[in-house]
Design an enzyme around this catalytic site. Structure first.
Site, PDB file in Angstrom:
ATOM      1  N   ARG A   1       0.840  -1.191   0.000  1.00 42.54           N
ATOM      2  CA  ARG A   1       0.000   0.000   0.000  1.00 42.54           C
ATOM      3  C   ARG A   1       0.883   1.251   0.000  1.00 42.54           C
ATOM      4  O   ARG A   1       1.889   1.312   0.715  1.00 42.54           O
ATOM      5  CB  ARG A   1      -0.902   0.039   1.244  1.00 42.54           C
ATOM      6  CG  ARG A   1      -2.111  -0.866   1.192  1.00 42.54           C
ATOM      7  CD  ARG A   1      -3.152  -0.415   0.171  1.00 42.54           C
ATOM      8  NE  ARG A   1      -4.321  -1.295   0.153  1.00 42.54           N
ATOM      9  CZ  ARG A   1      -4.440  -2.399  -0.594  1.00 42.54           C
ATOM     10  NH1 ARG A   1      -3.463  -2.758  -1.409  1.00 42.54           N
ATOM     11  NH2 ARG A   1      -5.543  -3.113  -0.554  1.00 42.54           N
TER      12      ARG A   1
ATOM     13  N   GLU B   1      -4.452   7.229  -4.978  1.00 44.48           N
ATOM     14  CA  GLU B   1      -4.529   6.605  -6.303  1.00 44.48           C
ATOM     15  C   GLU B   1      -5.812   7.049  -6.984  1.00 44.48           C
ATOM     16  O   GLU B   1      -6.812   7.278  -6.301  1.00 44.48           O
ATOM     17  CB  GLU B   1      -4.517   5.073  -6.156  1.00 44.48           C
ATOM     18  CG  GLU B   1      -3.196   4.585  -5.569  1.00 44.48           C
ATOM     19  CD  GLU B   1      -3.137   3.057  -5.413  1.00 44.48           C
ATOM     20  OE1 GLU B   1      -4.146   2.384  -5.711  1.00 44.48           O
ATOM     21  OE2 GLU B   1      -2.089   2.562  -5.004  1.00 44.48           O
TER      22      GLU B   1
ATOM     23  N   HIS C   1      -1.151  -0.226  -9.759  1.00 45.99           N
ATOM     24  CA  HIS C   1      -1.787  -1.119  -8.782  1.00 45.99           C
ATOM     25  C   HIS C   1      -2.294  -2.390  -9.471  1.00 45.99           C
ATOM     26  O   HIS C   1      -3.499  -2.666  -9.488  1.00 45.99           O
ATOM     27  CB  HIS C   1      -2.921  -0.395  -8.036  1.00 45.99           C
ATOM     28  CG  HIS C   1      -3.218  -1.015  -6.710  1.00 45.99           C
ATOM     29  ND1 HIS C   1      -3.613  -0.294  -5.605  1.00 45.99           N
ATOM     30  CD2 HIS C   1      -3.188  -2.313  -6.293  1.00 45.99           C
ATOM     31  CE1 HIS C   1      -3.814  -1.117  -4.593  1.00 45.99           C
ATOM     32  NE2 HIS C   1      -3.559  -2.347  -4.992  1.00 45.99           N
TER      33      HIS C   1
HETATM   34  P1  NAP Z   1      -0.913 -11.217   5.282  1.00 50.52           P
HETATM   35  O1  NAP Z   1      -0.826 -12.665   4.934  1.00 50.52           O
HETATM   36  O2  NAP Z   1      -1.832 -10.787   6.372  1.00 50.52           O
HETATM   37  O3  NAP Z   1       0.560 -10.729   5.589  1.00 50.52           O
HETATM   38  C1  NAP Z   1       0.874  -9.533   6.218  1.00 50.52           C
HETATM   39  C2  NAP Z   1       2.023  -9.822   7.165  1.00 50.52           C
HETATM   40  O4  NAP Z   1       2.506  -8.586   7.691  1.00 50.52           O
HETATM   41  C3  NAP Z   1       1.629 -10.696   8.379  1.00 50.52           C
HETATM   42  O5  NAP Z   1       2.614 -11.699   8.554  1.00 50.52           O
HETATM   43  C4  NAP Z   1       1.670  -9.701   9.529  1.00 50.52           C
HETATM   44  O6  NAP Z   1       1.981 -10.286  10.762  1.00 50.52           O
HETATM   45  C5  NAP Z   1       2.783  -8.797   9.076  1.00 50.52           C
HETATM   46  N1  NAP Z   1       2.830  -7.509   9.755  1.00 50.52           N
HETATM   47  C6  NAP Z   1       1.798  -6.716  10.105  1.00 50.52           C
HETATM   48  N2  NAP Z   1       2.259  -5.590  10.686  1.00 50.52           N
HETATM   49  C7  NAP Z   1       3.616  -5.705  10.707  1.00 50.52           C
HETATM   50  C8  NAP Z   1       4.650  -4.860  11.173  1.00 50.52           C
HETATM   51  N3  NAP Z   1       4.385  -3.694  11.750  1.00 50.52           N
HETATM   52  N4  NAP Z   1       5.936  -5.277  11.008  1.00 50.52           N
HETATM   53  C9  NAP Z   1       6.226  -6.465  10.440  1.00 50.52           C
HETATM   54  N5  NAP Z   1       5.266  -7.316   9.977  1.00 50.52           N
HETATM   55  C10 NAP Z   1       3.984  -6.916  10.121  1.00 50.52           C
HETATM   56  O7  NAP Z   1      -1.334 -10.374   3.999  1.00 50.52           O
HETATM   57  P2  NAP Z   1      -0.989 -10.683   2.463  1.00 50.52           P
HETATM   58  O8  NAP Z   1      -2.046 -11.505   1.881  1.00 50.52           O
HETATM   59  O9  NAP Z   1       0.413 -11.132   2.380  1.00 50.52           O
HETATM   60  O10 NAP Z   1      -1.146  -9.197   1.862  1.00 50.52           O
HETATM   61  C11 NAP Z   1      -0.312  -8.157   2.322  1.00 50.52           C
HETATM   62  C12 NAP Z   1      -0.777  -6.828   1.771  1.00 50.52           C
HETATM   63  O11 NAP Z   1      -0.449  -6.732   0.395  1.00 50.52           O
HETATM   64  C13 NAP Z   1      -2.282  -6.580   1.797  1.00 50.52           C
HETATM   65  O12 NAP Z   1      -2.710  -6.122   3.066  1.00 50.52           O
HETATM   66  C14 NAP Z   1      -2.492  -5.569   0.719  1.00 50.52           C
HETATM   67  O13 NAP Z   1      -2.457  -4.274   1.263  1.00 50.52           O
HETATM   68  C15 NAP Z   1      -1.303  -5.769  -0.196  1.00 50.52           C
HETATM   69  N6  NAP Z   1      -1.674  -6.273  -1.539  1.00 50.52           N
HETATM   70  C16 NAP Z   1      -1.460  -5.495  -2.636  1.00 50.52           C
HETATM   71  C17 NAP Z   1      -1.746  -5.990  -3.888  1.00 50.52           C
HETATM   72  C18 NAP Z   1      -1.514  -5.173  -5.128  1.00 50.52           C
HETATM   73  O14 NAP Z   1      -2.289  -5.274  -6.057  1.00 50.52           O
HETATM   74  N7  NAP Z   1      -0.460  -4.387  -5.204  1.00 50.52           N
HETATM   75  C19 NAP Z   1      -2.298  -7.254  -4.049  1.00 50.52           C
HETATM   76  C20 NAP Z   1      -2.504  -8.009  -2.910  1.00 50.52           C
HETATM   77  C21 NAP Z   1      -2.181  -7.517  -1.656  1.00 50.52           C
HETATM   78  P3  NAP Z   1       0.757 -10.732  11.739  1.00 50.52           P
HETATM   79  O15 NAP Z   1       0.044 -11.820  11.004  1.00 50.52           O
HETATM   80  O16 NAP Z   1       1.475 -11.164  12.980  1.00 50.52           O
HETATM   81  O17 NAP Z   1      -0.093  -9.514  11.926  1.00 50.52           O
HETATM   82  C1  GLV Z   2      -4.928  -5.342  -3.620  1.00 52.81           C
HETATM   83  O1  GLV Z   2      -4.304  -4.350  -3.467  1.00 52.81           O
HETATM   84  C2  GLV Z   2      -5.423  -6.145  -2.572  1.00 52.81           C
HETATM   85  O2  GLV Z   2      -5.302  -5.761  -1.404  1.00 52.81           O
HETATM   86  O3  GLV Z   2      -5.995  -7.207  -2.884  1.00 52.81           O
END
Ligand code: NAP
Ligand code: GLV
Length: 326
Positions: A231, A260, A279
């Protein structure tokens, strides 16, 4: 009674058809994204909502939607929704995890590799007729082999990105102690001192807002790269611009921005050391179809009184009578 549902944007036909079959469905006809006033008006009489990450689901909007029981976000991130307020009102909020993990990890590698090897400017030079001969000093980039990838947020996407690091000869370190994974866990200073590339994969929350600030950037190795497919709000964009301008960072690959959309006049998007994309982390045909399916599954389950698979606010379940979060 058949639940009344609003879908703020057309989605994959299969998911859309299922939603239409089981609900009294309104699909916002455009313009997109749905304007805030139209969203408030349309939502005021709906039981359920399938929305985009660009749709801001604020507390006032939720307060004005007395029938609303479930909000299914077509994204894994849900920082666009006031989840705490939804929980207070007993409204279930869901997201679309897992199905976009690999696509987003691929995009992370795609823009990182393109950035470090200067693929986009090299292509432009070719198109501009500037490729006159094979020069030993022309179009030089940097390699990744033997370097260290620092992952911030070792969740689903962070782990998927890390899993491909050996293919490029990179070792991996993680910031902090969160998540289950085999990589070394370093505190911030040691992490920044170790990482040649810092990749952001944390959700945007109060804790992570602008976590990449001037002091974070100053701690990064001179000549390091930043890649952000999480993000835009994770990064202090003014501080990043300054770090790029003074050459502290060699470059940044950015799929996301604080506000955005951005266009070619945005100071970061147009910066010569930045590779910016609009994005597109989850933007594959199959992934977007799977996301739509998952969002529709979640909404239909919630409206049928079943706990949805991807409920992000369990305190809101089973309904408005549930206790508020602590
Ligand atoms: P996820 O599985 O929940 O992974 C997020 C990780 O970050 C978790 O391990 C969490 O730990 C950790 N975390 C949270 N706060 C932290 C901090 N302050 N310091 C270090 N680690 C921390 O989520 P995901 O599925 O991987 O997705 C991650 C993010 O990617 C989404 O929230 C979204 O914003 C973004 N995203 C963007 C796109 C795009 O199109 N560009 C697509 C998909 C996702 P805990 O579990 O212990 O909280
Ligand atoms: C995309 O940014 C998502 O959070 O799925």
């Amino acid at each position: 009674m058949t639940p009344r549902v609003l879908l703020t944007h057309p989605v994959d036909r299969g998911a859309w058809a299922r939603l239409a079959e089981h609900t009294n469905l309104t699909v916002w006809p455009g313009p997109y994204p749905i304007p805030a006033e139209a969203l408030a008006r349309e939502l005021s009489s709906r039981d359920g909502l399938v929305c985009l990450l660009a749709d801001v689901i604020a507390s006032t909007l939720l307060d004005q939607s007395p029938n609303l029981r479930a909000v299914a976000n077509l994204a894994v991130g849900y920082d666009n929704i006031d989840v705490a307020h939804a929980s207070r009102l007993g409204i279930a909020v869901t997201n679309t995890p897992d199905v976009l993990t690999e696509a987003t990890a691929e995009l992370t590698w795609a823009i990182l590799l393109a950035l470090v090897r200067g693929v986009v400017p090299a292509r432009q030079a070719l198109l501009d007729g500037q490729w006159r001969y094979w020069s030993p000093t022309g179009f030089l980039g940097r390699g990744l082999f033997g370097q260290t990838l620092g992952i911030v947020g070792m969740g689903r996407i962070g782990r998927a990105v890390a899993a491909s690091a050996p293919a490029f000869g990179m070792s991996v370190v993680a910031l902090g102690s969160r998540g289950t994974h085999p990589y070394p866990r370093l505190e911030r200073d040691a992490f920044l001192a170790a990482a040649d590339v810092v990749a952001l994969h944390v959700p945007l929350t109060r804790d992570t807002l602008r976590m990449v600030d001037a002091s974070f950037l100053a701690g990064m190795k001179p000549g390091a790269f930043l890649v952000n497919t999480a993000r835009g709000g994770l990064v202090d964009e003014g501080a990043l611009l300054a770090a790029l301008d003074r050459g502290q960072l060699a470059g940044a690959a950015l799929d996301v921005f604080e506000q955005e959309p951005v266009d070619g006049r945005h100071p970061l998007a147009s910066h010569p050391r930045v590779l910016a994309t609009p994005h597109i982390g989850s933007a594959t045909v199959a992934t977007r179809a799977a996301m739509a399916d998952r969002a529709v599954d979640n909404l239909l389950m919630a409206l049928a009184g079943q706990r949805p698979r991807d409920l992000v606010n369990p305190y809101a379940w089973p309904g408005r009578c549930s206790p508020s979060p602590p």
